[in-house]
Each structure stands twice: as C-alpha cells, then as structure tokens.
Design a protein around this motif. Structure first.
Motif, PDB file in Angstrom:
ATOM      1  N   PHE A  31      89.167 -28.438  -3.548  1.00 47.35           N
ATOM      2  CA  PHE A  31      89.160 -29.203  -2.299  1.00 47.35           C
ATOM      3  C   PHE A  31      87.954 -30.124  -2.215  1.00 47.35           C
ATOM      4  O   PHE A  31      87.734 -30.785  -1.221  1.00 47.35           O
ATOM      5  CB  PHE A  31      89.169 -28.274  -1.086  1.00 47.35           C
ATOM      6  N   ASP A  32      87.149 -30.144  -3.265  1.00 49.61           N
ATOM      7  CA  ASP A  32      85.896 -30.871  -3.373  1.00 49.61           C
ATOM      8  C   ASP A  32      84.846 -30.203  -2.486  1.00 49.61           C
ATOM      9  O   ASP A  32      85.124 -29.249  -1.763  1.00 49.61           O
ATOM     10  CB  ASP A  32      86.028 -32.360  -3.066  1.00 49.61           C
ATOM     11  N   HIS A  33      83.665 -30.704  -2.568  1.00 54.66           N
ATOM     12  CA  HIS A  33      82.543 -30.129  -1.832  1.00 54.66           C
ATOM     13  C   HIS A  33      82.781 -30.270  -0.326  1.00 54.66           C
ATOM     14  O   HIS A  33      83.071 -31.354   0.168  1.00 54.66           O
ATOM     15  CB  HIS A  33      81.256 -30.858  -2.250  1.00 54.66           C
ATOM     16  N   ARG A  34      82.700 -29.180   0.360  1.00 49.11           N
ATOM     17  CA  ARG A  34      82.885 -29.155   1.824  1.00 49.11           C
ATOM     18  C   ARG A  34      84.257 -29.639   2.274  1.00 49.11           C
ATOM     19  O   ARG A  34      84.415 -30.147   3.373  1.00 49.11           O
ATOM     20  CB  ARG A  34      81.781 -29.936   2.515  1.00 49.11           C
ATOM     21  N   GLY A  35      85.242 -29.548   1.414  1.00 49.43           N
ATOM     22  CA  GLY A  35      86.608 -29.871   1.800  1.00 49.43           C
ATOM     23  C   GLY A  35      86.892 -31.329   2.061  1.00 49.43           C
ATOM     24  O   GLY A  35      87.816 -31.665   2.802  1.00 49.43           O
ATOM     25  N   THR A  36      86.133 -32.228   1.434  1.00 50.80           N
ATOM     26  CA  THR A  36      86.321 -33.654   1.711  1.00 50.80           C
ATOM     27  C   THR A  36      87.727 -34.133   1.373  1.00 50.80           C
ATOM     28  O   THR A  36      88.262 -34.993   2.070  1.00 50.80           O
ATOM     29  CB  THR A  36      85.289 -34.509   0.945  1.00 50.80           C
ATOM     30  N   VAL A  37      88.332 -33.589   0.351  1.00 46.52           N
ATOM     31  CA  VAL A  37      89.700 -33.985  -0.018  1.00 46.52           C
ATOM     32  C   VAL A  37      90.672 -33.643   1.110  1.00 46.52           C
ATOM     33  O   VAL A  37      91.581 -34.415   1.408  1.00 46.52           O
ATOM     34  CB  VAL A  37      90.117 -33.311  -1.346  1.00 46.52           C
ATOM     35  N   LEU A  38      90.468 -32.514   1.744  1.00 49.43           N
ATOM     36  CA  LEU A  38      91.393 -32.043   2.782  1.00 49.43           C
ATOM     37  C   LEU A  38      91.432 -32.939   4.009  1.00 49.43           C
ATOM     38  O   LEU A  38      92.427 -32.951   4.734  1.00 49.43           O
ATOM     39  CB  LEU A  38      91.031 -30.619   3.212  1.00 49.43           C
ATOM     40  N   ARG A  39      90.368 -33.685   4.238  1.00 49.68           N
ATOM     41  CA  ARG A  39      90.300 -34.543   5.424  1.00 49.68           C
ATOM     42  C   ARG A  39      90.693 -35.988   5.139  1.00 49.68           C
ATOM     43  O   ARG A  39      90.701 -36.814   6.055  1.00 49.68           O
ATOM     44  CB  ARG A  39      88.881 -34.494   6.005  1.00 49.68           C
ATOM     45  N   HIS A  40      91.027 -36.290   3.897  1.00 50.04           N
ATOM     46  CA  HIS A  40      91.360 -37.671   3.556  1.00 50.04           C
ATOM     47  C   HIS A  40      92.733 -38.042   4.134  1.00 50.04           C
ATOM     48  O   HIS A  40      93.695 -37.280   4.010  1.00 50.04           O
ATOM     49  CB  HIS A  40      91.354 -37.858   2.040  1.00 50.04           C
ATOM     50  N   PRO A  41      92.854 -39.212   4.758  1.00 54.99           N
ATOM     51  CA  PRO A  41      94.132 -39.615   5.370  1.00 54.99           C
ATOM     52  C   PRO A  41      95.314 -39.611   4.400  1.00 54.99           C
ATOM     53  O   PRO A  41      96.433 -39.260   4.795  1.00 54.99           O
ATOM     54  CB  PRO A  41      93.856 -41.031   5.881  1.00 54.99           C
ATOM     55  N   SER A  42      95.112 -39.966   3.154  1.00 61.96           N
ATOM     56  CA  SER A  42      96.223 -39.978   2.192  1.00 61.96           C
ATOM     57  C   SER A  42      96.723 -38.570   1.894  1.00 61.96           C
ATOM     58  O   SER A  42      97.927 -38.342   1.760  1.00 61.96           O
ATOM     59  CB  SER A  42      95.804 -40.663   0.889  1.00 61.96           C
ATOM     60  N   ASP A  88     104.953 -23.942  -4.827  1.00 63.05           N
ATOM     61  CA  ASP A  88     106.284 -24.446  -4.497  1.00 63.05           C
ATOM     62  C   ASP A  88     106.294 -25.916  -4.084  1.00 63.05           C
ATOM     63  O   ASP A  88     107.361 -26.495  -3.890  1.00 63.05           O
ATOM     64  CB  ASP A  88     106.893 -23.607  -3.366  1.00 63.05           C
ATOM     65  N   VAL A  89     105.132 -26.526  -3.939  1.00 59.84           N
ATOM     66  CA  VAL A  89     105.042 -27.932  -3.524  1.00 59.84           C
ATOM     67  C   VAL A  89     105.370 -28.813  -4.724  1.00 59.84           C
ATOM     68  O   VAL A  89     104.759 -28.688  -5.783  1.00 59.84           O
ATOM     69  CB  VAL A  89     103.638 -28.268  -2.976  1.00 59.84           C
ATOM     70  N   ARG A  90     106.336 -29.701  -4.561  1.00 61.56           N
ATOM     71  CA  ARG A  90     106.737 -30.625  -5.620  1.00 61.56           C
ATOM     72  C   ARG A  90     106.361 -32.039  -5.195  1.00 61.56           C
ATOM     73  O   ARG A  90     107.065 -32.673  -4.389  1.00 61.56           O
ATOM     74  CB  ARG A  90     108.250 -30.538  -5.889  1.00 61.56           C
ATOM     75  N   LEU A  91     105.239 -32.502  -5.698  1.00 61.97           N
ATOM     76  CA  LEU A  91     104.792 -33.852  -5.369  1.00 61.97           C
ATOM     77  C   LEU A  91     105.673 -34.877  -6.074  1.00 61.97           C
ATOM     78  O   LEU A  91     106.086 -34.677  -7.218  1.00 61.97           O
ATOM     79  CB  LEU A  91     103.326 -34.030  -5.775  1.00 61.97           C
ATOM     80  N   THR A  92     105.960 -35.967  -5.387  1.00 63.74           N
ATOM     81  CA  THR A  92     106.839 -37.016  -5.915  1.00 63.74           C
ATOM     82  C   THR A  92     106.017 -38.131  -6.562  1.00 63.74           C
ATOM     83  O   THR A  92     104.793 -38.188  -6.417  1.00 63.74           O
ATOM     84  CB  THR A  92     107.672 -37.622  -4.779  1.00 63.74           C
ATOM     85  N   ALA A  93     106.714 -39.033  -7.221  1.00 68.88           N
ATOM     86  CA  ALA A  93     106.046 -40.206  -7.805  1.00 68.88           C
ATOM     87  C   ALA A  93     105.340 -41.006  -6.707  1.00 68.88           C
ATOM     88  O   ALA A  93     104.231 -41.517  -6.918  1.00 68.88           O
ATOM     89  CB  ALA A  93     107.054 -41.065  -8.551  1.00 68.88           C
ATOM     90  N   GLU A  94     105.963 -41.113  -5.541  1.00 74.06           N
ATOM     91  CA  GLU A  94     105.342 -41.811  -4.413  1.00 74.06           C
ATOM     92  C   GLU A  94     104.051 -41.111  -3.986  1.00 74.06           C
ATOM     93  O   GLU A  94     103.030 -41.759  -3.716  1.00 74.06           O
ATOM     94  CB  GLU A  94     106.310 -41.880  -3.229  1.00 74.06           C
ATOM     95  N   ASP A  95     104.084 -39.776  -3.934  1.00 70.44           N
ATOM     96  CA  ASP A  95     102.888 -39.008  -3.568  1.00 70.44           C
ATOM     97  C   ASP A  95     101.764 -39.279  -4.566  1.00 70.44           C
ATOM     98  O   ASP A  95     100.622 -39.556  -4.166  1.00 70.44           O
ATOM     99  CB  ASP A  95     103.182 -37.505  -3.565  1.00 70.44           C
TER     100      ASP A  95
END
Length: 115
Positions: A31-42, A88-95
């Motif tokens: 999730f990167d340091h301090r969860g920065t990835v989790l808060r990203h809008p994308s 179980d999460v299947r990310l798509t090409a768009e994702d």
C-alpha cells in the motif's frame, strides 16, 4: 523487495531477471508508506468500479504476475479477510491503463528502493 504501484523500479530489470530465473519476489509495503496508494483517486475509482476496497485493488495489482507474492499487515481479523478477497479481484485492461497513468512504470534502471 519494495514493490507497489507507486514504487515500480524493479520492473525495469530486477523483476524480469527474477521471473526468468524462477525466483519468487516477496513484495513488501503493497500500500506504500502510510497507505498513500490507498488514497489515490485512480485507485479509489478502480475499487468503486469493482465494488471492492482500494486495498484489494492494490493487492490484486501487486500479485497480478506469476512469481510475486505479498504479505500485507493484518492487525485485525477483518484485514486478513479483506486481503484474501483480493485474490478474487480481476483487474481489466482499462483498470491497468488507468493505474499506469497514475503510477507510470519505470523508463529506465533505478536504484533499489527501501523503506
């Protein structure tokens, strides 16, 4: 090795070399340091498209390739259940395209990062 959406330096040469050699990579800080990835809008947008949490998106992204595993921090039983559901999460090409725009892959070799 430190590997997550925000820290992708190993993708240039180290990750391919490990995969060719059949070596499994244990990715820490998914999730990167301090969860920065989790808060990203994308990441949040991708999570909403799939009806999952940003953490599940981050974990699914890290383990999308053969030879990569991760053990996220699980201080509470619900964290373990959330992490398991990421399988179980299947990310798509768009994702992947959206996440690559937000967190571009490396364009050359970089020093190995650590936290």
């Amino acid at each position: 090795m430190l590997y997550n959406m925000a820290r992708r330096g190993i993708e240039w040469d180290l990750l391919p070399a490990c995969q060719r050699s059949g070596l499994t990579i244990m990715a820490y800080a998914p999730f990167d340091h301090r969860g920065t990835v989790l808060r990203h809008p994308s990441v949040i947008a991708v999570a909403e498209r799939h009806g999952v949490t940003p953490g599940q998106v981050a974990l699914a992204w890290v383990i999308r390739q053969d030879g990569i595993t991760t053990i996220p921090k699980a201080a509470h039983p619900e964290h373990t259940a959330e992490a398991r559901a990421a399988l179980d999460v299947r990310l798509t090409a768009e994702d992947f395209a959206d996440l690559d725009r937000a967190f571009p892959p490396p364009d050359g070799p970089a020093p190995l990062e650590v936290l």
